[in-house]
Write a protein that holds these residues in place. Structure first.
Motif, PDB file in Angstrom:
ATOM      1  N   VAL A 217      46.633  50.785  29.135  1.00  0.00           N
ATOM      2  CA  VAL A 217      47.898  51.354  29.237  1.00  0.00           C
ATOM      3  C   VAL A 217      48.726  51.151  28.091  1.00  0.00           C
ATOM      4  N   ILE A 218      49.145  52.492  27.577  1.00  0.00           N
ATOM      5  CA  ILE A 218      49.981  52.431  26.277  1.00  0.00           C
ATOM      6  C   ILE A 218      50.975  53.395  26.564  1.00  0.00           C
ATOM      7  N   GLY A 219      51.432  54.091  27.819  1.00  0.00           N
ATOM      8  CA  GLY A 219      52.494  54.715  27.802  1.00  0.00           C
ATOM      9  C   GLY A 219      52.324  55.261  29.341  1.00  0.00           C
ATOM     10  N   GLY A 220      53.629  55.651  29.904  1.00  0.00           N
ATOM     11  CA  GLY A 220      53.615  56.344  31.171  1.00  0.00           C
ATOM     12  C   GLY A 220      55.114  56.943  31.247  1.00  0.00           C
ATOM     13  N   ALA A 221      54.901  57.926  32.264  1.00  0.00           N
ATOM     14  CA  ALA A 221      56.063  58.699  32.937  1.00  0.00           C
ATOM     15  C   ALA A 221      56.172  58.714  34.561  1.00  0.00           C
ATOM     16  N   THR A 222      57.421  58.653  34.865  1.00  0.00           N
ATOM     17  CA  THR A 222      57.676  58.760  36.523  1.00  0.00           C
ATOM     18  C   THR A 222      58.418  60.081  36.738  1.00  0.00           C
ATOM     19  N   VAL A 223      57.890  60.831  37.778  1.00  0.00           N
ATOM     20  CA  VAL A 223      58.512  61.875  38.225  1.00  0.00           C
ATOM     21  C   VAL A 223      58.798  61.898  39.526  1.00  0.00           C
ATOM     22  N   GLU A 224      59.938  62.276  40.130  1.00  0.00           N
ATOM     23  CA  GLU A 224      60.495  61.992  41.096  1.00  0.00           C
ATOM     24  C   GLU A 224      60.784  63.438  41.946  1.00  0.00           C
ATOM     25  N   TYR A 225      60.288  64.024  43.094  1.00  0.00           N
ATOM     26  CA  TYR A 225      60.537  65.018  43.746  1.00  0.00           C
ATOM     27  C   TYR A 225      61.632  65.037  44.605  1.00  0.00           C
ATOM     28  N   TYR A 226      62.674  65.584  44.638  1.00  0.00           N
ATOM     29  CA  TYR A 226      63.606  65.647  45.951  1.00  0.00           C
ATOM     30  C   TYR A 226      63.515  66.688  46.642  1.00  0.00           C
ATOM     31  N   ARG A 227      62.900  66.490  47.847  1.00  0.00           N
ATOM     32  CA  ARG A 227      62.561  67.718  48.555  1.00  0.00           C
ATOM     33  C   ARG A 227      63.722  68.597  49.119  1.00  0.00           C
ATOM     34  N   GLN A 228      64.800  67.960  49.741  1.00  0.00           N
ATOM     35  CA  GLN A 228      65.854  68.618  50.081  1.00  0.00           C
ATOM     36  C   GLN A 228      66.393  69.644  48.905  1.00  0.00           C
TER      37      GLN A 228
END
Length: 834
Positions: free
Chosen positions: A92-103
């Motif tokens: 692992v050399i990098g990462g991204a976090t995506v959050e989807y807010y459904r309402q």
């Protein structure tokens, strides 16, 4: 939560100068792996990348906690999360976090990090692209992706500030735009405090569309985000104020991040003191609209207004004569003759009134952009006291201008310098690009219409709108007022129409007058060096200045001076070149730029005039007409008249050019955008002339005629004429029109109208010829059919000679059929040609 690209100093250990081999890299979505491997990868990501990138506990989370949200099984307001990892050879050399807010139907890129050894190699782009794909898979392609980053702080330490600028530029390269409102991140955990950040959108606006996002979507996202963090926006004063702001908006504008807007910081280093008098007259065009938003019809008969005003002694003496008394001797006729407009003061009482005091507050720093590089100028905050003089100008074309003048008195306690002039010029230069620094926002105008009320403050547009509203509503009955006694009384604003609020686009131009012996001497020196009259080669050795004493110590401002150390051109010449062109970065002008910038549009023994598309600047040693009019118009009447006449002519020819453009490329069938056929409507008459009915063809040609008639009635005839009588003023106006290119534009526009008229006349003649031909052919057919009838009569009469009658009958029928076949063949050929 903060979208963050770490950018500390590069480590000494590198994997070459170029990015890693793309074949060695892979993108992994954790939703596609099993729970055991997912847990191991999150632990590796935290240890190898995340904890080092986010050492601030107020902004960091535990990546291993994200595993419970990845499958989207937990209900809202908890987000459906995707974690994307970038691997090289399985590590692992990098990462991204995506959050989807459904309402809210919105995505949030909460964290993005690259291992230190792999930064600045373009790998963040791969993660952002993967984040868009992940959000599209969870939600839809139209779902917006938001993010966060630290707020720009210009008071931070230089290293921290430089790091933040680099971060903003990297985000900008990834397509991030800052949403223009005061964003406050809800606290990440109970007991924490909200934090001021920038909220970003990672979906740049489509070309040609306004850069805006829905305030409702932003508010819904932040409400759901707060609920997921077990808090509410109304629990804290900053987030409560933010929510109230969003509730009152429909859309929010977006712009480039502040860190992308400037690159250099300097302190002001003025060299040309301006102790006055000086005057700055702004031209605001007023608009009047009806109940349905329609513009009032143009054209005002100024001669009739003047004839009537001769019987209104009070209004004439108070509002008309202070301007007219200077101009009648030098013009070829009164207002309404040769295009001379009607100038009148805004109010009769202009001495000692508190409403005439205007304070200009210059901030500690102001921003501008030059040669695609942002600059930040610093100085001690300064307040300059101006006196307001204002008048109106009405043209026969129906254009109405409000002309406020800020006068710097000769005995002012604080003088001015080139930077004040440049900032006022920047108001008229208004950048239209939303990515540009809004320079007119750096200045604040305060105005106190009544002594017992507090001062009003805001931008120049706020000030002008407040002043106009005050003039409309507070005209004293004992004194004549421009709105009551002229604008309303004589139909300049027609009944049923209201004045439209002032907009930035209504600021048309600026006229500057300065008395300054030093500036005139500098202009004369520039003329001698460059020999602008063309009598010899320029003496460039005289450009240099041996005196560099103007580079003063920084004092309390630990910033370098606004100066190019490698530029040895005399600083005063550079400053003059900057004033003549409205260029704040004048220390970086080279010899050729100074040569071109200091070339005046006109010059006399004691004055020099510079012409710019957005302003004119005249500097003189002694200026009797200017000094005498400071208490009324506030500016030199002759200069004011020729300047506003040029502004009116420029707007007129611009309107003519726009109408010609519409006539040529937008004939009405469908709007022309990027590619179009010129004069398609007239060409359709030409192509269909053989078969087009008189009604449809005449309708197209009639519309074209109506456009040309409107051009003449409402625009072409309203060009100003020979206003001035004497050679000096006449030559000055001609020079002004020539320098702005207005005369050439009029000639080209009128020549284009003539060409269009010729083509329309030729098309009409051709269509008439075809119509006449068809009429003759129709008459021939009728005649043949008459012959057939005659043949039939002959056959009946010659009962004994039936063969003769039958032969005659069929000969005539055959001729008629041949003629009809000829008509049909012509029609087929015409359609094939089309």
């Amino acid at each position: 939560m903060e979208q963050h690209i770490t950018d500390t100093r590069q480590a000494n250990r590198r994997f070459g100068k170029h990015a890693p081999d793309q074949h060695d890299l892979s993108v992994l979505f954790l939703s596609r792996v099993g729970a055991r491997r997912r847990k191991a990868l999150l632990a590796e990501y935290r240890e190898a990348v995340y904890d080092k990138a986010f050492p601030d506990s107020d902004l960091a989370e535990n990546p291993e906690d994200w595993a419970q949200y990845i499958d989207g099984k937990l209900p809202p307001p908890l987000p459906h999360t995707e974690v994307i990892l970038l691997l090289r050879e399985g590590k692992v050399i990098g990462g991204a976090t995506v959050e989807y807010y459904r309402q809210a139907d919105a995505g949030l890129l909460t964290y993005l990090a690259i291992a230190e050894d792999y930064r600045e190699k373009g790998l963040s782009r791969r993660l952002v692209d993967a984040a868009h794909k992940a959000l599209a898979a969870i939600a839809s392609k139209s779902t917006l992706l938001f993010a966060e980053t630290e707020k720009f702080d210009d008071t931070a330490e230089e290293d921290e500030r430089a790091a933040l600028i680099r971060r903003h530029r990297r985000l900008d390269a990834l397509g991030a735009y800052a949403i223009d409102f005061d964003y406050v991140m809800p606290p990440l955990r109970p007991g924490a405090e909200p934090r001021a950040l920038h909220l970003l959108v990672l979906d740049p606006p489509d070309p040609g569309r306004a850069p805006r996002v829905s305030a409702h979507t932003v508010r819904a996202l932040l409400q759901e985000l707060a609920q997921s963090l077990q808090t509410r926006l109304e629990d804290h004063a900053p987030t409560r104020a933010m929510e109230a702001f969003l509730a009152g908006r429909k859309t929010l504008t977006v712009s480039r991040l502040p860190g992308t807007r400037f690159d250099r910081r300097f302190r002001e280093t003025p060299v040309i003191p301006l102790h006055g008098p000086a005057a700055f007259t702004f031209a605001f065009e007023l608009g009047f609209t009806g109940q349905r938003g329609e513009e009032q019809p143009p054209a005002i008969v100024l001669k009739s207004i003047m004839d009537t005003l001769l019987r209104d002694k009070k209004v004439r003496e108070k509002l008309i004569e202070p301007a007219r008394s200077y101009l009648d001797d030098v013009t070829t006729g009164p207002p309404g003759h040769n295009g001379r407009p009607l100038l009148f003061l805004a109010a009769g009482d202009y001495r000692g009134s508190p409403s005439r005091r205007v304070m200009l507050k210059r901030p500690e720093r102001w921003l501008y952009k030059a040669e695609n590089e942002g600059r930040e100028m610093h100085a001690a905050p300064r307040t300059t006291a101006f006196e307001l003089r204002d008048c109106f100008c009405v043209f026969e074309s129906g254009r109405v201008f409000y002309l406020p003048t800020l006068v710097l008195p000769e005995d002012a306690e604080e003088g001015s310098d080139e930077y004040t002039v440049l900032q006022l010029q920047a108001l008229a230069m208004k950048p239209e690009d939303p990515d540009e620094v809004r320079r007119y926002g750096d200045l604040e105008f305060t105005w106190q219409p009544f002594e017992h009320d507090g001062p009003l403050g805001g931008s120049i547009f706020d000030f002008i709108e407040a002043r106009l509203a005050w003039l409309e509503r507070n005209e004293p009955a004992t004194q004549p007022g421009a709105f009551r006694d002229l604008i309303h009384a004589y139909g300049i604003r027609r009944p049923g129409f209201e004045r439209r609020a002032v907009r930035p686009a209504d600021l048309r131009n600026l006229c500057i007058s300065i008395e300054s012996e030093e500036l005139v001497q500098t202009a004369e020196r520039a003329n001698a060096i460059f020999d602008h009259d063309g009598n010899g080669a320029p003496d460039l050795s005289r450009l240099k200045s041996a005196d560099r004493s103007w580079i003063a110590p920084g004092g309390t401002l630990d910033l370098p001076p606004h100066d190019d150390p490698e530029n040895d051109i005399d600083r005063k010449l550079l400053a003059l070149a900057g004033l003549a062109t409205g260029v704040p970065d004048f220390p970086w002008q080279d010899k050729s730029e100074v040569h071109d910038s200091t070339r005046p549009g006109g010059a006399s023994v004691d004055s020099v005039l510079y012409v710019h598309p957005r302003f004119i600047l005249e500097v003189a040693r002694e200026w009797r007409s200017f000094t005498n009019s400071l208490e009324s118009l506030g500016n030199c009447p002759y200069l004011l008249l020729m300047w506003i006449a040029a502004v009116q002519d420029e707007l007129t020819v611009t309107t003519i050019e726009d109408r010609i453009e519409d006539m040529i490329y937008d004939p009405g069938r469908e709007p022309a955008r990027f590619r179009a056929i010129a004069m398609r409507d007239v060409d359709s008459v030409r192509r269909n002339a053989k078969r087009m009915s008189g009604r449809s063809g005449a309708r197209i040609l009639e519309k074209n005629l109506q456009r040309r008639l409107d051009l003449f009635r409402f625009h072409t005839i309203h060009r100003t004429g020979k206003i001035f009588r004497y050679p000096k003023e006449k030559a000055a106006l001609e020079m002004l029109l020539h320098e702005k290119g207005i005369d050439d534009r009029f000639e080209r526009a009128l020549a284009m109208i003539d060409r269009i008229e010729g083509l329309v006349e030729d098309t009409t003649s051709m269509k008439s010829a075809y119509t006449e031909k068809r009429t003759n052919q129709a008459l021939a057919v009728i005649a043949l059919l008459g012959l057939v009838s005659v043949g039939n009569d002959i056959a009946l009469a010659l009962e004994k000679s039936d063969s003769v009658g039958i032969v005659t009958f069929w000969v005539l029928i055959t001729a008629a059929l041949v003629l009809i076949a000829y008509f049909i063949w012509n029609e087929i050929t015409a359609r094939r040609d089309r």
